[in-house]
Design a protein around this motif. Structure first.
Motif, PDB file in Angstrom:
ATOM      1  N   LYS A   1       0.854  -1.192   0.000  1.00 14.78           N
ATOM      2  CA  LYS A   1       0.000   0.000   0.000  1.00 14.78           C
ATOM      3  C   LYS A   1       0.886   1.236   0.000  1.00 14.78           C
ATOM      4  CE  LYS A   1      -3.919  -2.091   2.337  1.00 14.78           C
ATOM      5  NZ  LYS A   1      -4.836  -2.139   1.258  1.00 14.78           N
ATOM      6  N   PRO A   2       0.561   2.298  -0.627  1.00 12.53           N
ATOM      7  CA  PRO A   2      -0.636   2.615  -1.394  1.00 12.53           C
ATOM      8  C   PRO A   2      -0.514   2.247  -2.874  1.00 12.53           C
ATOM      9  CG  PRO A   2       0.668   4.582  -1.223  1.00 12.53           C
ATOM     10  CD  PRO A   2       1.418   3.492  -0.496  1.00 12.53           C
ATOM     11  N   TYR A   3       0.637   1.644  -3.282  1.00  7.76           N
ATOM     12  CA  TYR A   3       0.870   1.352  -4.700  1.00  7.76           C
ATOM     13  C   TYR A   3      -0.088   0.313  -5.256  1.00  7.76           C
ATOM     14  CZ  TYR A   3       5.116   3.817  -3.508  1.00  7.76           C
ATOM     15  OH  TYR A   3       6.002   4.751  -3.050  1.00  7.76           O
ATOM     16  N   ASP A   4      -0.665  -0.509  -4.396  1.00  9.07           N
ATOM     17  CA  ASP A   4      -1.581  -1.544  -4.856  1.00  9.07           C
ATOM     18  C   ASP A   4      -2.849  -0.975  -5.480  1.00  9.07           C
ATOM     19  OD1 ASP A   4      -2.527  -0.617  -2.405  1.00  9.07           O
ATOM     20  OD2 ASP A   4      -3.362  -2.570  -1.841  1.00  9.07           O
ATOM     21  N   GLU A   5      -3.114   0.312  -5.242  1.00  8.67           N
ATOM     22  CA  GLU A   5      -4.289   0.949  -5.850  1.00  8.67           C
ATOM     23  C   GLU A   5      -4.041   1.317  -7.309  1.00  8.67           C
ATOM     24  OE1 GLU A   5      -5.501   4.229  -3.419  1.00  8.67           O
ATOM     25  OE2 GLU A   5      -5.498   3.001  -1.601  1.00  8.67           O
ATOM     26  N   LYS A   6      -2.773   1.479  -7.697  1.00  8.96           N
ATOM     27  CA  LYS A   6      -2.429   1.910  -9.052  1.00  8.96           C
ATOM     28  C   LYS A   6      -1.864   0.784  -9.915  1.00  8.96           C
ATOM     29  CE  LYS A   6       0.140   5.446 -11.535  1.00  8.96           C
ATOM     30  NZ  LYS A   6       1.020   6.608 -11.461  1.00  8.96           N
ATOM     31  N   TYR A   7      -1.226  -0.208  -9.287  1.00  8.67           N
ATOM     32  CA  TYR A   7      -0.519  -1.261 -10.035  1.00  8.67           C
ATOM     33  C   TYR A   7      -1.050  -2.632  -9.664  1.00  8.67           C
ATOM     34  CZ  TYR A   7       2.669   2.653 -10.529  1.00  8.67           C
ATOM     35  OH  TYR A   7       3.217   3.889 -10.781  1.00  8.67           O
ATOM     36  N   ILE A   8      -1.126  -3.510 -10.675  1.00 11.72           N
ATOM     37  CA  ILE A   8      -1.623  -4.861 -10.419  1.00 11.72           C
ATOM     38  C   ILE A   8      -0.590  -5.704  -9.678  1.00 11.72           C
ATOM     39  CG2 ILE A   8      -0.924  -5.914 -12.610  1.00 11.72           C
ATOM     40  CD1 ILE A   8      -4.136  -6.894 -12.209  1.00 11.72           C
ATOM     41  N   ASN A   9       0.708  -5.406  -9.888  1.00 17.66           N
ATOM     42  CA  ASN A   9       1.770  -6.141  -9.200  1.00 17.66           C
ATOM     43  C   ASN A   9       3.071  -5.341  -9.209  1.00 17.66           C
ATOM     44  OD1 ASN A   9       2.786  -6.500 -11.820  1.00 17.66           O
ATOM     45  ND2 ASN A   9       1.942  -8.552 -12.003  1.00 17.66           N
ATOM     46  N   THR A  10       4.093  -5.904  -8.592  1.00 23.73           N
ATOM     47  CA  THR A  10       5.383  -5.228  -8.487  1.00 23.73           C
ATOM     48  C   THR A  10       5.998  -4.996  -9.860  1.00 23.73           C
ATOM     49  OG1 THR A  10       5.715  -6.239  -6.328  1.00 23.73           O
ATOM     50  CG2 THR A  10       7.658  -5.339  -7.396  1.00 23.73           C
ATOM     51  N   ARG A  11       5.819  -5.921 -10.777  1.00 27.99           N
ATOM     52  CA  ARG A  11       6.355  -5.765 -12.140  1.00 27.99           C
ATOM     53  C   ARG A  11       5.839  -4.465 -12.765  1.00 27.99           C
ATOM     54  NH1 ARG A  11       4.597 -10.235 -14.353  1.00 27.99           N
ATOM     55  NH2 ARG A  11       6.558 -11.347 -14.167  1.00 27.99           N
ATOM     56  N   ALA A  12       4.561  -4.218 -12.664  1.00 30.47           N
ATOM     57  CA  ALA A  12       3.968  -3.002 -13.243  1.00 30.47           C
ATOM     58  C   ALA A  12       4.484  -1.748 -12.538  1.00 30.47           C
ATOM     59  CB  ALA A  12       2.448  -3.067 -13.152  1.00 30.47           C
ATOM     60  N   MET A  13       4.629  -1.812 -11.229  1.00 27.44           N
ATOM     61  CA  MET A  13       5.125  -0.663 -10.474  1.00 27.44           C
ATOM     62  C   MET A  13       6.563  -0.340 -10.880  1.00 27.44           C
ATOM     63  SD  MET A  13       5.678  -0.211  -6.379  1.00 27.44           S
ATOM     64  CE  MET A  13       7.106  -1.290  -6.372  1.00 27.44           C
ATOM     65  N   LEU A  14       7.415  -1.355 -10.989  1.00 25.74           N
ATOM     66  CA  LEU A  14       8.816  -1.125 -11.358  1.00 25.74           C
ATOM     67  C   LEU A  14       8.938  -0.661 -12.806  1.00 25.74           C
ATOM     68  CD1 LEU A  14      10.466  -4.145  -9.538  1.00 25.74           C
ATOM     69  CD2 LEU A  14      10.435  -1.742  -8.834  1.00 25.74           C
ATOM     70  N   TYR A  15       8.102  -1.202 -13.687  1.00 29.05           N
ATOM     71  CA  TYR A  15       8.115  -0.750 -15.080  1.00 29.05           C
ATOM     72  C   TYR A  15       7.766   0.741 -15.151  1.00 29.05           C
ATOM     73  CZ  TYR A  15       6.650   0.266 -19.770  1.00 29.05           C
ATOM     74  OH  TYR A  15       6.519   0.863 -20.998  1.00 29.05           O
ATOM     75  N   ASP A  16       6.733   1.151 -14.436  1.00 32.32           N
ATOM     76  CA  ASP A  16       6.314   2.546 -14.474  1.00 32.32           C
ATOM     77  C   ASP A  16       7.382   3.455 -13.869  1.00 32.32           C
ATOM     78  OD1 ASP A  16       4.282   4.324 -15.356  1.00 32.32           O
ATOM     79  OD2 ASP A  16       3.606   4.578 -13.281  1.00 32.32           O
ATOM     80  N   ALA A  17       8.037   3.005 -12.797  1.00 30.11           N
ATOM     81  CA  ALA A  17       9.125   3.785 -12.197  1.00 30.11           C
ATOM     82  C   ALA A  17      10.275   3.941 -13.192  1.00 30.11           C
ATOM     83  CB  ALA A  17       9.609   3.114 -10.920  1.00 30.11           C
ATOM     84  N   MET A  18      10.587   2.877 -13.942  1.00 30.64           N
ATOM     85  CA  MET A  18      11.648   2.952 -14.943  1.00 30.64           C
ATOM     86  C   MET A  18      11.248   3.891 -16.079  1.00 30.64           C
ATOM     87  SD  MET A  18      13.445  -0.074 -17.188  1.00 30.64           S
ATOM     88  CE  MET A  18      11.944  -0.435 -18.086  1.00 30.64           C
ATOM     89  N   ARG A  19       9.997   3.839 -16.504  1.00 27.97           N
ATOM     90  CA  ARG A  19       9.509   4.714 -17.572  1.00 27.97           C
ATOM     91  C   ARG A  19       9.662   6.181 -17.157  1.00 27.97           C
ATOM     92  NH1 ARG A  19       5.267   7.595 -18.249  1.00 27.97           N
ATOM     93  NH2 ARG A  19       4.242   6.803 -16.380  1.00 27.97           N
ATOM     94  N   ILE A  20       9.264   6.490 -15.937  1.00 25.56           N
ATOM     95  CA  ILE A  20       9.375   7.859 -15.424  1.00 25.56           C
ATOM     96  C   ILE A  20      10.844   8.263 -15.315  1.00 25.56           C
ATOM     97  CG2 ILE A  20       8.955   9.306 -13.386  1.00 25.56           C
ATOM     98  CD1 ILE A  20       6.341   7.586 -13.018  1.00 25.56           C
ATOM     99  N   TRP A  21      11.689   7.338 -14.879  1.00 26.63           N
ATOM    100  CA  TRP A  21      13.124   7.603 -14.761  1.00 26.63           C
ATOM    101  C   TRP A  21      13.718   7.962 -16.126  1.00 26.63           C
ATOM    102  CZ3 TRP A  21      17.348   4.279 -16.294  1.00 26.63           C
ATOM    103  CH2 TRP A  21      18.593   4.679 -15.795  1.00 26.63           C
ATOM    104  N   PHE A  22      13.344   7.202 -17.166  1.00 29.14           N
ATOM    105  CA  PHE A  22      13.814   7.513 -18.526  1.00 29.14           C
ATOM    106  C   PHE A  22      13.315   8.884 -18.972  1.00 29.14           C
ATOM    107  CE2 PHE A  22      14.385   2.822 -19.517  1.00 29.14           C
ATOM    108  CZ  PHE A  22      15.758   2.902 -19.632  1.00 29.14           C
ATOM    109  N   GLN A  23      12.058   9.179 -18.701  1.00 32.02           N
ATOM    110  CA  GLN A  23      11.495  10.478 -19.098  1.00 32.02           C
ATOM    111  C   GLN A  23      12.217  11.639 -18.419  1.00 32.02           C
ATOM    112  OE1 GLN A  23       7.323  10.096 -18.143  1.00 32.02           O
ATOM    113  NE2 GLN A  23       6.822   9.351 -20.192  1.00 32.02           N
ATOM    114  N   ASN A  24      12.775  11.391 -17.241  1.00 30.36           N
ATOM    115  CA  ASN A  24      13.479  12.425 -16.502  1.00 30.36           C
ATOM    116  C   ASN A  24      14.991  12.414 -16.747  1.00 30.36           C
ATOM    117  OD1 ASN A  24      11.283  13.703 -15.150  1.00 30.36           O
ATOM    118  ND2 ASN A  24      11.099  11.872 -13.896  1.00 30.36           N
ATOM    119  N   GLY A  25      15.405  11.747 -17.820  1.00 26.48           N
ATOM    120  CA  GLY A  25      16.819  11.779 -18.205  1.00 26.48           C
ATOM    121  C   GLY A  25      17.629  10.567 -17.815  1.00 26.48           C
TER     122      GLY A  25
END
Length: 107
Positions: A52-76
């Motif tokens: 919690k609270p990530y379980d409200e936005k992501y179905i599992n840890t894989r999705a959460m880490l993918y989204d964090a990596m996507r944001i990291w790439f977008q930020n350089g």
């Protein structure tokens, strides 16, 4: 390792899938890291439910880490590698969708 050869790289946090091929990776990296111990490696089962609270936005840890990596790439963020094309192919092959409950899911 590449991190040992380039002291300017300092991974804040590294996640390794502890299932399948990644099972022994975190232990091997830590065992070979010598005295420096610059690595913060977290073995995870990427299919597990997020805390919690990530379980409200992501179905599992894989999705959460993918989204964090996507944001990291977008930020350089960038990957230091000699295999840029292989990484591009791998990252482009990831299929992401929203579930019917609006949670992010990586297929």
């Amino acid at each position: 390792t590449m991190l040992d050869q380039n002291p300017s790289l300092l991974p804040i946090r590294t996640f390794v899938d502890s299932f399948g091929i990644g099972h022994d990776v975190s232990q091997k990296v830590l065992a070979n890291s010598g005295e420096k111990k610059r690595y913060n490696i977290s073995p995870v089962l990427v299919g597990q439910t997020c805390d919690k609270p990530y379980d409200e936005k992501y179905i599992n840890t894989r999705a959460m880490l993918y989204d964090a990596m996507r944001i990291w790439f977008q930020n350089g963020g960038r990957i230091e590698t000699n295999e840029v094309d292989a990484w591009k192919r791998e990252l482009r092959s990831i299929y992401v969708k929203k579930t019917n409950t609006s949670k992010l899911q990586v297929m």
